[in-house]
Design a protein around this motif. Structure first.
Motif, PDB file in Angstrom:
ATOM      1  N   GLY A 124      -9.667  -6.976  -5.656  1.00  0.00           N
ATOM      2  CA  GLY A 124     -10.944  -6.327  -5.906  1.00  0.00           C
ATOM      3  C   GLY A 124     -10.787  -4.824  -6.077  1.00  0.00           C
ATOM      4  O   GLY A 124     -11.477  -4.199  -6.873  1.00  0.00           O
ATOM      5  N   LEU A 125      -9.830  -4.243  -5.343  1.00  0.00           N
ATOM      6  CA  LEU A 125      -9.580  -2.800  -5.466  1.00  0.00           C
ATOM      7  C   LEU A 125      -9.035  -2.482  -6.854  1.00  0.00           C
ATOM      8  O   LEU A 125      -9.359  -1.461  -7.450  1.00  0.00           O
ATOM      9  N   ALA A 128     -11.825  -2.603  -9.245  1.00  0.00           N
ATOM     10  CA  ALA A 128     -12.601  -1.374  -9.123  1.00  0.00           C
ATOM     11  C   ALA A 128     -11.926  -0.248  -9.902  1.00  0.00           C
ATOM     12  O   ALA A 128     -12.579   0.499 -10.629  1.00  0.00           O
ATOM     13  N   ALA A 129     -10.597  -0.156  -9.779  1.00  0.00           N
ATOM     14  CA  ALA A 129      -9.866   0.897 -10.491  1.00  0.00           C
ATOM     15  C   ALA A 129     -10.029   0.742 -12.000  1.00  0.00           C
ATOM     16  O   ALA A 129     -10.178   1.725 -12.720  1.00  0.00           O
ATOM     17  N   THR A 142      -1.332   4.164  -8.985  1.00  0.00           N
ATOM     18  CA  THR A 142      -2.273   4.897  -8.136  1.00  0.00           C
ATOM     19  C   THR A 142      -2.949   4.020  -7.083  1.00  0.00           C
ATOM     20  O   THR A 142      -3.483   4.526  -6.114  1.00  0.00           O
ATOM     21  N   VAL A 143      -2.949   2.714  -7.282  1.00  0.00           N
ATOM     22  CA  VAL A 143      -3.600   1.838  -6.303  1.00  0.00           C
ATOM     23  C   VAL A 143      -2.611   0.837  -5.694  1.00  0.00           C
ATOM     24  O   VAL A 143      -2.374   0.834  -4.489  1.00  0.00           O
ATOM     25  N   PRO A 146       0.788   2.505  -3.836  1.00  0.00           N
ATOM     26  CA  PRO A 146       0.560   3.100  -2.503  1.00  0.00           C
ATOM     27  C   PRO A 146       0.195   2.061  -1.446  1.00  0.00           C
ATOM     28  O   PRO A 146       0.580   2.202  -0.286  1.00  0.00           O
ATOM     29  N   LEU A 147      -0.519   1.017  -1.852  1.00  0.00           N
ATOM     30  CA  LEU A 147      -0.944   0.013  -0.879  1.00  0.00           C
ATOM     31  C   LEU A 147       0.201  -0.885  -0.423  1.00  0.00           C
ATOM     32  O   LEU A 147       0.171  -1.425   0.674  1.00  0.00           O
ATOM     33  N   ARG A 229      -1.529   5.300   7.863  1.00  0.00           N
ATOM     34  CA  ARG A 229      -1.951   6.318   6.913  1.00  0.00           C
ATOM     35  C   ARG A 229      -2.752   5.681   5.772  1.00  0.00           C
ATOM     36  O   ARG A 229      -3.752   6.220   5.327  1.00  0.00           O
ATOM     37  N   ILE A 230      -2.298   4.521   5.339  1.00  0.00           N
ATOM     38  CA  ILE A 230      -2.993   3.838   4.250  1.00  0.00           C
ATOM     39  C   ILE A 230      -4.390   3.430   4.670  1.00  0.00           C
ATOM     40  O   ILE A 230      -5.349   3.534   3.925  1.00  0.00           O
ATOM     41  N   LYS A 231      -4.502   2.988   5.910  1.00  0.00           N
ATOM     42  CA  LYS A 231      -5.824   2.587   6.392  1.00  0.00           C
ATOM     43  C   LYS A 231      -6.668   3.792   6.771  1.00  0.00           C
ATOM     44  O   LYS A 231      -7.806   3.648   7.183  1.00  0.00           O
ATOM     45  N   GLY A 232      -6.068   4.984   6.651  1.00  0.00           N
ATOM     46  CA  GLY A 232      -6.846   6.187   6.888  1.00  0.00           C
ATOM     47  C   GLY A 232      -7.139   6.452   8.352  1.00  0.00           C
ATOM     48  O   GLY A 232      -8.120   7.090   8.682  1.00  0.00           O
ATOM     49  N   GLU A 233      -6.283   5.948   9.241  1.00  0.00           N
ATOM     50  CA  GLU A 233      -6.562   6.140  10.657  1.00  0.00           C
ATOM     51  C   GLU A 233      -5.937   7.418  11.203  1.00  0.00           C
ATOM     52  O   GLU A 233      -6.074   7.724  12.379  1.00  0.00           O
TER      53      GLU A 233
ATOM     54  N   PHE B  82     -19.706  -2.425  -6.394  1.00  0.00           N
ATOM     55  CA  PHE B  82     -19.525  -3.779  -5.884  1.00  0.00           C
ATOM     56  C   PHE B  82     -20.282  -3.957  -4.577  1.00  0.00           C
ATOM     57  O   PHE B  82     -20.559  -3.003  -3.865  1.00  0.00           O
ATOM     58  N   ARG B  86     -15.513  -1.464  -2.013  1.00  0.00           N
ATOM     59  CA  ARG B  86     -14.175  -1.384  -2.598  1.00  0.00           C
ATOM     60  C   ARG B  86     -13.671   0.048  -2.749  1.00  0.00           C
ATOM     61  O   ARG B  86     -13.123   0.425  -3.782  1.00  0.00           O
ATOM     62  N   PHE B  88     -10.974   2.949  -2.114  1.00  0.00           N
ATOM     63  CA  PHE B  88      -9.524   2.871  -1.957  1.00  0.00           C
ATOM     64  C   PHE B  88      -9.152   3.351  -0.556  1.00  0.00           C
ATOM     65  O   PHE B  88      -9.370   4.512  -0.218  1.00  0.00           O
ATOM     66  N   HIS B  90      -6.440   4.117   0.871  1.00  0.00           N
ATOM     67  CA  HIS B  90      -5.363   5.092   1.051  1.00  0.00           C
ATOM     68  C   HIS B  90      -5.763   6.483   0.567  1.00  0.00           C
ATOM     69  O   HIS B  90      -4.960   7.410   0.646  1.00  0.00           O
ATOM     70  N   TYR B  99     -11.610   9.861  -8.524  1.00  0.00           N
ATOM     71  CA  TYR B  99     -10.666   8.929  -9.170  1.00  0.00           C
ATOM     72  C   TYR B  99     -11.097   8.582 -10.597  1.00  0.00           C
ATOM     73  O   TYR B  99     -10.322   8.676 -11.538  1.00  0.00           O
ATOM     74  N   HIS B 129     -11.706   9.523   5.688  1.00  0.00           N
ATOM     75  CA  HIS B 129     -11.115   8.355   5.037  1.00  0.00           C
ATOM     76  C   HIS B 129     -12.095   7.178   5.121  1.00  0.00           C
ATOM     77  O   HIS B 129     -12.894   7.105   6.049  1.00  0.00           O
TER      78      HIS B 129
END
Lengths: 234, 378
Positions: A124-125, A128-129, A142-143, A146-147, A229-233, B82, B86, B88, B90, B99, B129
Motif C-alpha cells: 500500500g505504501l 501511495a508513492a 525512496t520507499v 529504506p524499508l 529509526r524506520i518506525k520513527g521511534e 487512502f 499510508r 511513509f 521512515h 514527497y 515521525h
C-alpha cells in the motif's frame, strides 16, 4: 599471552579471509537484492526453477558446487574460458575464485533474508508513492529500499559469516594456495594435517568463533537500531 | 469536467459505472461495502486496470481502452487519500508532505506548502515521525501530502472510516474547505450518510457493482432504493432551503424549501443564506387527519407517492410523500412539478401501515419535530 600471538601464516589467513568474504558480499549484494525483489514481486514461468537454482548451493554438498564452478568458471571452463579470452580475467586458482565460491555459497542466505523483508513491505505504501508521482525505480529507492534496510543488513551479515566459514567449494574450485586462496578454514584444515599444528589450529578456531560472534551481534544491534529509526521511534 | 465510464469483471462480480460531474465540488461515491466503490476509485487512480471504458478529466484522457490510452498512476496527477493514511514510516512529516510535491514541476504547482500546512493546521507536526501521530493527525498529513502534488482531481477513499467520532469531527471541516478554498475537485468514497450530507454536491449511488443513480444529493436521497442502502438509522432526505427569517420571540428560524416552509430552532445562518437540511425518515410521523394541540411545529398536507415494504426483512415501511402543490397533482401521479414540491420519507411500522391503510395517492398529513432537523452550511 604467548599462545595468542599469531604466526605470520595465521595472520595472513585471517586477513585473506576478511578480504575474500568482503568482496564476496560486496559483489553479490546488488544481484542478491535484484533476485530477491524479482522472486518476491514477480510472477513468471520458470520462477520455481530460478528459486531452486538460487537455493541449490544450500542443499548440494559444497564439493559439488566447487566442482561445478571448476567446470563452468575454470580457465578452460564454459564461461571462464570465454571470459579469459575476452578480458584476460580468470577465477582459476586465485583469490577472486575464492571470493566467487564464497559468494555462490552465501547467495541463498542473502536472497532469503532480503526476500523476506521485501515481502513484509506494505505494498500500500508503494501504491501511495505511485499516486504521488514516483515511477518504479524512484519508488524502489525512496520507499522499498529504506524499508527493507534491516533485512539487507541481516542478509549481509549472514552472507559474510557464511563466506568466512566457506571450505568445500573453495578447496575444490581454487585449491589451497597460501596467500592466495588459503582462508581461515583452509589454514585450519592444513594445520590439523601437520604434526605440530595443534596450537595454531586452536588459535584459528578461537579467532573464527570470535569473528562470527562479532558479526552476529553487530548485525543484531544495527538491525534493531535501524528498525527503530524506520518506525520513527528515535 | 469529469467523465467516467468504467467496467471491470471480477469473476462473478462486475463493477460498472458511468457518470459525469462538473469540474469542481465534491462528488461522492456512496454504497454498501462490497458495492464496488473502492474498486472504481482504484481504477480512476490507475492502480487497477478496467476491462472497458474511459477516464477523462478536463479534456485530458488518462484512460481509454478503445484508443489504447492507459497512463500510469504516477503520470495521472490524481491525488489519492487512502483509508489507512499510508504515510511513509521512515520519513518525517515534512518529508512525507514534500514527497509528491518534489515530483511535480514547479510550473504545475498551484497549491503551496505553507497554504496546506496552514489549512490543515499541521505546523506543529512537521518535524515528527508518523509513528507518534494520532489517527486524525495522520489523516490530515495524508490529505496534505496528496494536495501538495497539486492534483487535478483528489480521490478520497473513506478517509474518516478508521477514525473515532471526535477525530472525524476534527478532520471533516478540513475536507469541506479543500474544495471551496483550493478549488480541488474531489471524488469522495463513503458509506456514511453524515459525511455525505456534510460534503457531497453530487452523489453517485452504487449498489452491488451497479450505478443506480447520479444526481444532486437532494434528488438521490429522495429515492426509495437509496433508503434501503442507508439503513433505518441513517435513512432520510436532504432538502435545499433558504433562510427566510428568524423569529426571536418564538425561538424559531423559518426555512423555505420547494413545497413549504420549515420551522426549526433558531440557527446561526443569515437571512437569505442557503442551508442544507436533513430530515431523518424516523423523525417524520404521518396522520390521516390534521392533528391539533400537538407539539409538532411542522405539519404539512401531503400526498402519498410510494409505499416500500419490508426493509431488509424487518418490520419497517418507508412511505414516500410529496409535500407542496398537492392540489395540482392528479391522484396517484409520481410526477411532480420541479421547484414547487419535495419528496420526504417517513419510516413507520408495518402495524401503522395496516391501521392507516396507506396507498399511493392518499392525502395525508406529515409531521416533523422542529428539534429533529439537522442542518449543514454550504
Amino acid at each position: 599471552m604467548e599462545f595468542f600471538k599469531l604466526t605470520p601464516l595465521e595472520l595472513e589467513a585471517l586477513k585473506l579471509s576478511l578480504w575474500i568474504s568482503g568482496w564476496a558480499v560486496l559483489a553479490s549484494l546488488g544481484p542478491g537484492i535484484l533476485v530477491a525483489w524479482v522472486l518476491a514481486r514477480k510472477q513468471f514461468p520458470g520462477k520455481a526453477l530460478v528459486d531452486g537454482l538460487v537455493h541449490l548451493p544450500l542443499v548440494v554438498p559444497p564439493v559439488v558446487t566447487g566442482y561445478m564452478l571448476l567446470l563452468l568458471m575454470g580457465k578452460r571452463g564454459l564461461i571462464g574460458g570465454w571470459l579469459f579470452e575476452m578480458t584476460g580475467i580468470t577465477f582459476a586458482f586465485n583469490w577472486k575464485g575464492a571470493a566467487l565460491a564464497s559468494a555462490v555459497m552465501a547467495f541463498p542466505l542473502l536472497v532469503r533474508a532480503v526476500r523476506l523483508s521485501i515481502e513484509a513491505v506494505d505494498q500500500g505504501l508503494e501504491q501511495a508513492a505511485k499516486t504521488l508521482g514516483a515511477g518504479p525505480v524512484d519508488l524502489f529507492f525512496t520507499v522499498t529500499l529504506p524499508l527493507i534496510f534491516p533485512g539487507i543488513l541481516t542478509g549481509i551479515i549472514l552472507a559474510f559469516a557464511r563466506s568466512l566459514s566457506e571450505f568445500g567449494a573453495t578447496i575444490t574450485f581454487v585449491s589451497n594456495i597460501p596467500g592466495e586462496t588459503r582462508t581461515l578454514p583452509l589454514a585450519l584444515f592444513s594445520l590439523t594435517q601437520m604434526p605440530d599444528g595443534e596450537a595454531g589450529a586452536m588459535r584459528l578456531c578461537i579467532i573464527s568463533i570470535i569473528v562470527a560472534l562479532i558479526a552476529l551481534t553487530t548485525s543484531e544491534i544495527l538491525a534493531k537500531r535501524m528498525e527503530r529509526r524506520i518506525k520513527g521511534e528515535v | 469536467m469529469l467523465d467516467i465510464h468504467l467496467k471491470k469483471n471480477y469473476g462473478n462480480f462486475t463493477v460498472e459505472t458511468a457518470f459525469t460531474s462538473e469540474g469542481h465540488g465534491v462528488t461522492a461515491l456512496f454504497g454498501h461495502s462490497g458495492s464496488g466503490k473502492t474498486s472504481i476509485i482504484n481504477m480512476i487512480a490507475g492502480l487497477v486496470q478496467p476491462d472497458q471504458g474511459r477516464i477523462v478529466i478536463d479534456d485530458r484522457c488518462v484512460f481509454d481502452r478503445a484508443k489504447g490510452i492507459n497512463l500510469k498512476p504516477e503520470k495521472r496527477r490524481f491525488g489519492y487519500v487512502f483509508q489507512d493514511g499510508r504515510l511513509f514510516p521512515h520519513l518525517s512529516i515534512r518529508s512525507n508532505l514534500v514527497y509528491g510535491m518534489r515530483r511535480v514541476k514547479p510550473g504545475d504547482r498551484y497549491i503551496q506548502f505553507d497554504q496546506v500546512v496552514d489549512l490543515l493546521g499541521i505546523e506543529p507536526l512537521l518535524e515528527r515521525h508518523p509513528a507518534t501521530l494520532s489517527g486524525g493527525e495522520k489523516q490530515r498529513v495524508a490529505i496534505g501530502r496528496s494536495l501538495l502534488t497539486s492534483p487535478e482531481l483528489l480521490l478520497m477513499d473513506e478517509p474518516l472510516a478508521s477514525l473515532d467520532v471526535a477525530r472525524k469531527k476534527e478532520v471533516l471541516p478540513f475536507i469541506g474547505r479543500l474544495s471551496s478554498e483550493l478549488s480541488v475537485p474531489i471524488l469522495y468514497v463513503s458509506h456514511s450518510m453524515d459525511e455525505i450530507f456534510n460534503l457531497a454536491d453530487t452523489l453517485v449511488f452504487l449498489s452491488q457493482g451497479k450505478t443506480m443513480a447520479v444526481d444532486s444529493l437532494e434528488t438521490v436521497t429522495a429515492r426509495p432504493d437509496f433508503q434501503q442502502i442507508a439503513g433505518p438509522m441513517e435513512s432520510g432526505v436532504v432538502l435545499s432551503t433558504l433562510v427566510q427569517g428568524h423569529d426571536s420571540e418564538r425561538g424559531l428560524t423559518r426555512m423555505e424549501f420547494p413545497g413549504g416552509v420549515l420551522k426549526v430552532p433558531t440557527m446561526g445562518a443569515a437571512v437569505g443564506q442557503k442551508v442544507r437540511i436533513r430530515i431523518h425518515s424516523r423523525d417524520v410521523a404521518v396522520s390521516l387527519k390534521r392533528p391539533s394541540q400537538t407539539s409538532f411545529q411542522n405539519i404539512f398536507p401531503t400526498t402519498v407517492t410510494e409505499v416500500v415494504k419490508a426493509r431488509n426483512g424487518d418490520d419497517l415501511v418507508d412511505v414516500s410523500i410529496n409535500v407542496g402543490s398537492t392540489a395540482d397533482l392528479p391522484t396517484g401521479s409520481l410526477v411532480r412539478p420541479p421547484g414547487c414540491s419535495s419528496i420526504i420519507i417517513s419510516t413507520i411500522t408495518r402495524n401503522a401501515l395496516r391501521e392507516l391503510d396507506l396507498k399511493p395517492g392518499m392525502q395525508i398529513f406529515a409531521m416533523i419535530k422542529a428539534v429533529s432537523i439537522c442542518s449543514g452550511n454550504f
